[in-house]
Structure formats: structure tokens, C-alpha cells
Design a protein around this motif. Structure first.
Motif, PDB file in Angstrom:
ATOM      1  N   UNK A 146       0.805  -1.198   0.000  1.00  0.00           N
ATOM      2  CA  UNK A 146       0.000   0.000   0.000  1.00  0.00           C
ATOM      3  C   UNK A 146       0.843   1.254   0.000  1.00  0.00           C
ATOM      4  N   UNK A 147       2.198   1.117  -0.097  1.00  0.00           N
ATOM      5  CA  UNK A 147       3.036   2.309  -0.114  1.00  0.00           C
ATOM      6  C   UNK A 147       3.119   2.925  -1.498  1.00  0.00           C
ATOM      7  N   UNK A 148       2.876   2.150  -2.545  1.00  0.00           N
ATOM      8  CA  UNK A 148       2.981   2.661  -3.904  1.00  0.00           C
ATOM      9  C   UNK A 148       2.082   3.869  -4.169  1.00  0.00           C
ATOM     10  N   UNK A 149       0.810   3.888  -3.695  1.00  0.00           N
ATOM     11  CA  UNK A 149      -0.010   5.075  -3.940  1.00  0.00           C
ATOM     12  C   UNK A 149       0.604   6.348  -3.390  1.00  0.00           C
ATOM     13  N   UNK A 150       1.291   6.272  -2.253  1.00  0.00           N
ATOM     14  CA  UNK A 150       1.927   7.466  -1.689  1.00  0.00           C
ATOM     15  C   UNK A 150       3.025   7.971  -2.615  1.00  0.00           C
ATOM     16  N   UNK A 151       3.843   7.059  -3.160  1.00  0.00           N
ATOM     17  CA  UNK A 151       4.915   7.471  -4.060  1.00  0.00           C
ATOM     18  C   UNK A 151       4.343   8.046  -5.349  1.00  0.00           C
ATOM     19  N   UNK A 152       3.292   7.403  -5.869  1.00  0.00           N
ATOM     20  CA  UNK A 152       2.661   7.915  -7.084  1.00  0.00           C
ATOM     21  C   UNK A 152       2.066   9.298  -6.848  1.00  0.00           C
ATOM     22  N   UNK A 153       1.365   9.436  -5.723  1.00  0.00           N
ATOM     23  CA  UNK A 153       0.750  10.724  -5.397  1.00  0.00           C
ATOM     24  C   UNK A 153       1.806  11.797  -5.216  1.00  0.00           C
ATOM     25  N   UNK A 154       2.937  11.431  -4.591  1.00  0.00           N
ATOM     26  CA  UNK A 154       4.021  12.400  -4.398  1.00  0.00           C
ATOM     27  C   UNK A 154       4.505  12.924  -5.741  1.00  0.00           C
ATOM     28  N   UNK A 155       4.636  12.020  -6.724  1.00  0.00           N
ATOM     29  CA  UNK A 155       5.072  12.444  -8.053  1.00  0.00           C
ATOM     30  C   UNK A 155       4.065  13.357  -8.715  1.00  0.00           C
ATOM     31  N   UNK A 156       2.773  13.013  -8.622  1.00  0.00           N
ATOM     32  CA  UNK A 156       1.734  13.818  -9.252  1.00  0.00           C
ATOM     33  C   UNK A 156       1.628  15.187  -8.597  1.00  0.00           C
ATOM     34  N   UNK A 157       1.765  15.231  -7.258  1.00  0.00           N
ATOM     35  CA  UNK A 157       1.671  16.513  -6.554  1.00  0.00           C
ATOM     36  C   UNK A 157       2.764  17.488  -7.006  1.00  0.00           C
ATOM     37  N   UNK A 158       3.865  16.947  -7.522  1.00  0.00           N
ATOM     38  CA  UNK A 158       4.947  17.804  -7.992  1.00  0.00           C
ATOM     39  C   UNK A 158       4.724  18.367  -9.382  1.00  0.00           C
ATOM     40  N   UNK A 159       3.700  17.882 -10.081  1.00  0.00           N
ATOM     41  CA  UNK A 159       3.409  18.394 -11.412  1.00  0.00           C
ATOM     42  C   UNK A 159       2.726  19.765 -11.318  1.00  0.00           C
ATOM     43  N   UNK A 160       2.783  20.549 -12.404  1.00  0.00           N
ATOM     44  CA  UNK A 160       1.956  21.766 -12.442  1.00  0.00           C
ATOM     45  C   UNK A 160       0.479  21.373 -12.356  1.00  0.00           C
ATOM     46  N   UNK A 224     -10.920   5.598  -0.203  1.00  0.00           N
ATOM     47  CA  UNK A 224      -9.728   5.889  -1.010  1.00  0.00           C
ATOM     48  C   UNK A 224      -9.827   7.311  -1.564  1.00  0.00           C
ATOM     49  N   UNK A 225     -11.012   7.671  -2.071  1.00  0.00           N
ATOM     50  CA  UNK A 225     -11.207   9.017  -2.588  1.00  0.00           C
ATOM     51  C   UNK A 225     -11.013  10.076  -1.524  1.00  0.00           C
ATOM     52  N   UNK A 226     -11.511   9.799  -0.323  1.00  0.00           N
ATOM     53  CA  UNK A 226     -11.354  10.751   0.786  1.00  0.00           C
ATOM     54  C   UNK A 226      -9.876  10.993   1.087  1.00  0.00           C
ATOM     55  N   UNK A 232      -4.451  16.012  -1.403  1.00  0.00           N
ATOM     56  CA  UNK A 232      -4.393  17.214  -2.241  1.00  0.00           C
ATOM     57  C   UNK A 232      -4.509  18.475  -1.387  1.00  0.00           C
ATOM     58  N   UNK A 233      -5.368  18.419  -0.378  1.00  0.00           N
ATOM     59  CA  UNK A 233      -5.586  19.600   0.457  1.00  0.00           C
ATOM     60  C   UNK A 233      -4.399  19.864   1.392  1.00  0.00           C
ATOM     61  N   UNK A 234      -3.798  18.776   1.904  1.00  0.00           N
ATOM     62  CA  UNK A 234      -2.687  18.943   2.848  1.00  0.00           C
ATOM     63  C   UNK A 234      -1.335  19.021   2.154  1.00  0.00           C
ATOM     64  N   UNK A 235      -1.325  18.698   0.843  1.00  0.00           N
ATOM     65  CA  UNK A 235      -0.082  18.640   0.063  1.00  0.00           C
ATOM     66  C   UNK A 235       0.884  17.609   0.658  1.00  0.00           C
ATOM     67  N   UNK A 236       0.314  16.549   1.240  1.00  0.00           N
ATOM     68  CA  UNK A 236       1.116  15.498   1.866  1.00  0.00           C
ATOM     69  C   UNK A 236       0.774  14.165   1.215  1.00  0.00           C
ATOM     70  N   UNK A 237       1.686  13.592   0.397  1.00  0.00           N
ATOM     71  CA  UNK A 237       1.386  12.332  -0.294  1.00  0.00           C
ATOM     72  C   UNK A 237       1.156  11.163   0.654  1.00  0.00           C
ATOM     73  N   UNK A 238       1.630  11.270   1.905  1.00  0.00           N
ATOM     74  CA  UNK A 238       1.434  10.173   2.852  1.00  0.00           C
ATOM     75  C   UNK A 238      -0.029  10.034   3.259  1.00  0.00           C
ATOM     76  N   UNK A 239      -0.843  11.052   2.955  1.00  0.00           N
ATOM     77  CA  UNK A 239      -2.275  10.948   3.228  1.00  0.00           C
ATOM     78  C   UNK A 239      -2.975  10.051   2.219  1.00  0.00           C
ATOM     79  N   UNK A 240      -2.316   9.791   1.080  1.00  0.00           N
ATOM     80  CA  UNK A 240      -2.927   8.965   0.037  1.00  0.00           C
ATOM     81  C   UNK A 240      -2.760   7.487   0.372  1.00  0.00           C
ATOM     82  N   UNK A 241      -3.743   6.703  -0.024  1.00  0.00           N
ATOM     83  CA  UNK A 241      -3.683   5.260   0.186  1.00  0.00           C
ATOM     84  C   UNK A 241      -4.487   4.593  -0.923  1.00  0.00           C
ATOM     85  N   UNK A 242      -4.039   3.428  -1.347  1.00  0.00           N
ATOM     86  CA  UNK A 242      -4.732   2.708  -2.403  1.00  0.00           C
ATOM     87  C   UNK A 242      -5.759   1.745  -1.858  1.00  0.00           C
TER      88      UNK A 242
END
Length: 283
Positions: A146-160, A224-226, A232-242
Motif C-alpha cells: 500500500x506504499x505505492x499510492x503514496x509514491x505515485x501521489x508524491x510524483x503527481x503533486x509535484x506536477x503543475x 480511497x477518494x477521501x 491534495x488539500x494537505x499537500x502530503x502524499x502520505x495521506x494517500x492510500x490505495x
């Protein structure tokens, strides 16, 4: 270079061969084994999560797909069972992808509507992923968690505009949750069942376990959506989970024990619904 007519004829022949393979009795039996595999997987997930929620000491495995399949593999004759699960999951995924491509299954199940094709394609890909997890466990590999979603989200959060993208993804999960609950409560799932082959008591039971089980599985998508929206609101990828790790995460949230127990019980009901599908679903 083949003409357009030749290419179209060849494509039609391939489609007919694929449909013929799906109509074969061995394939239909394997798909129904896939429903049993789905029931077994969700039943074990629900059981582990319920034990965790009730404070029954350390859980024997993580309350997710990988944990449930690992637990199955460790049981007596577990590796044999896992081979059957792998075959069933692959057949189930192929059937879902076939419905997405052709609009209808070999027994008239499915629908040619675009939303149903997209839903079947997504379901097929999800179960392809679950099949891969099962094969890796069978081969002794411990990957994917379940750590992969955090890494993916971290990458996406860095995009414009990354925060907007993650928020939209979270909103999409929540929308899927809402639609599936609406469909479950309305009984739309029964359109693909052989209700005529059930007794009155079986129909009542089927409708009840279908509504409860499908709502419980939908809630997982909503959670998962929550977490994605929160990331997105906290800008913290660790809040994401798959989907794979959402129940373990829920346990540590406010009111998490209650919610975990509720969803776990619902997933056990969903496992029962899957067994009904194994017998009565129109493929």
C-alpha cells in the motif's frame, strides 16, 4: 498491404473466435471459479479486518488483497488453492475484458452501454492486477503493497496543477462510490442474475446480500477518494492510500475501529454475494 475490407474481415474473425472461446463450457466454468476466488479473497480480507477491529490481538496478515492471498498460501494445501485462485482470477478478468470489448458475455450478461464497457474494462484490469499479486505470492515474491499510492501521489503533486489532478482523482473515486451505492440500493445488479432459477427465499437473500455487500465494497472506494482529496488539500502524499491498504489505514483514524468493523462485516456479506454470483450470474 491488406485492404481495409480485408483488415475488417480479419478483425471480425478474431472477434468471432474470441466469442466462441468465451461460450465454451470450460471457459464458463473457469469464470465461475473466478467468482469463488473473489469470494474467498474478500472473505479472508473481511475476516482479518473484523478481527483487527475487535482487538483480537495481532492480525494473522494485513487486511488487504496481498495479505489475504498470503494467508491462503500458508494454509494446508494453500498453494494448490492459490493455483486455482490464479486460474479463476485470470478467467474472471478475461471475461470482464471480453464484456468491455464485445458489450455482451456468452450468456447475455453485461451491456453495450459505454459506462458499462468502461466499468467492465476497469474491473478486468483490477483483477489482472490481483492475479499478478497472487502469482507473485505463489512464486515466493513479496512485493507490491500500500506504499505505492503514496509514491505515485508524491510524483503527481509535484506536477503543475498536481494538487488539482489528485483532488479530481479522489473525487472520481467518491463518485464511483456514490454511483455503486445508488445502483446497489436500486437493485440494478440483479439485472445480470438468473433470478428465474432462484426460489423466492433465495431471491430475497440474494437481493439483501447484494445490496449490503456491494455498498460495503463501494465504501472502500469512497474512503480511497477521501484520502486522495485529503492528500491534495494537505499537500502530503502520505495521506494517500490505495484500495489494497485502505482498511489498515482506516483503523488508525477517528472512529476507525467502528468503521473498520462495519466495512469488514459488509465485505464478508460481499463474499456471500460472490458465491451467489458463482452460481446464478449470467456470463
Amino acid at each position: 498491404m491488406p485492404s481495409a475490407a480485408t483488415a475488417e474481415r480479419e478483425a471480425r474473425n478474431v472477434g468471432q473466435e474470441a466469442l466462441s472461446a468465451q461460450r465454451s463450457r470450460p471457459f464458463r466454468v473457469l469464470v465461475r471459479i473466478g467468482f469463488v476466488a473473489r469470494a474467498l479473497t474478500y472473505g479472508v480480507i473481511g475476516g482479518i479486518a473484523l478481527a483487527l477491529a475487535l482487538g483480537a490481538g495481532a492480525a494473522p496478515a494485513s487486511p488487504n488483497q496481498q495479505g489475504s492471498l498470503s494467508l491462503i498460501a500458508r494454509a494446508p494445501l494453500g498453494r494448490v488453492a492459490l493455483v486455482v485462485v490464479c486460474i479463476g482470477l485470470l478467467s474472471y478478468a478475461s471475461w470482464k475484458l471480453g464484456q468491455a470489448a464485445f458489450g455482451r458475455g456468452p450468456e447475455g450478461g453485461g451491456s453495450p452501454k459505454l459506462k458499462d464497457r468502461i466499468s467492465n474494462a476497469a474491473g478486468g484490469l483490477v483483477y489482472i492486477g490481483l492475479f499478478v499479486v497472487a502469482v507473485r505470492i505463489l512464486l515466493g515474491s513479496s512485493g507490491g503493497g500500500s506504499s505505492n499510492p503514496s509514491r505515485t501521489t508524491a510524483g503527481v503533486l509535484g506536477w503543475p496543477g498536481g494538487r488539482v489532478i489528485v483532488a479530481i482523482a479522489g473525487g472520481a473515486f467518491i463518485a464511483v462510490c456514490a454511483y455503486q451505492i445508488y445502483d446497489a440500493v436500486g437493485g440494478g445488479f440483479a439485472e445480470s442474475a438468473k433470478l428465474g432459477e432462484m426460489t423466492e427465499r433465495q431471491r430475497r437473500t440474494y437481493m439483501t446480500v447484494g445490496r449490503v455487500g456491494l455498498c460495503a465494497r463501494s465504501i472502500v472506494f469512497g474512503i480511497v477518494g477521501y484520502f486522495l482529496v485529503r492528500a491534495a488539500m494537505s499537500y502530503d502524499p502520505h495521506d494517500a492510500v490505495g484500495i489494497d491498504g485502505v482498511l489498515a489505514r482506516v483503523h488508525h483514524e477517528p472512529l476507525g475501529t467502528f468503521l473498520l468493523a462495519l466495512v469488514a462485516a459488509g465485505l464478508l456479506v460481499f463474499a456471500c454475494y460472490s458465491l451467489f454470483d458463482a452460481r446464478y450470474r449470467r456470463l
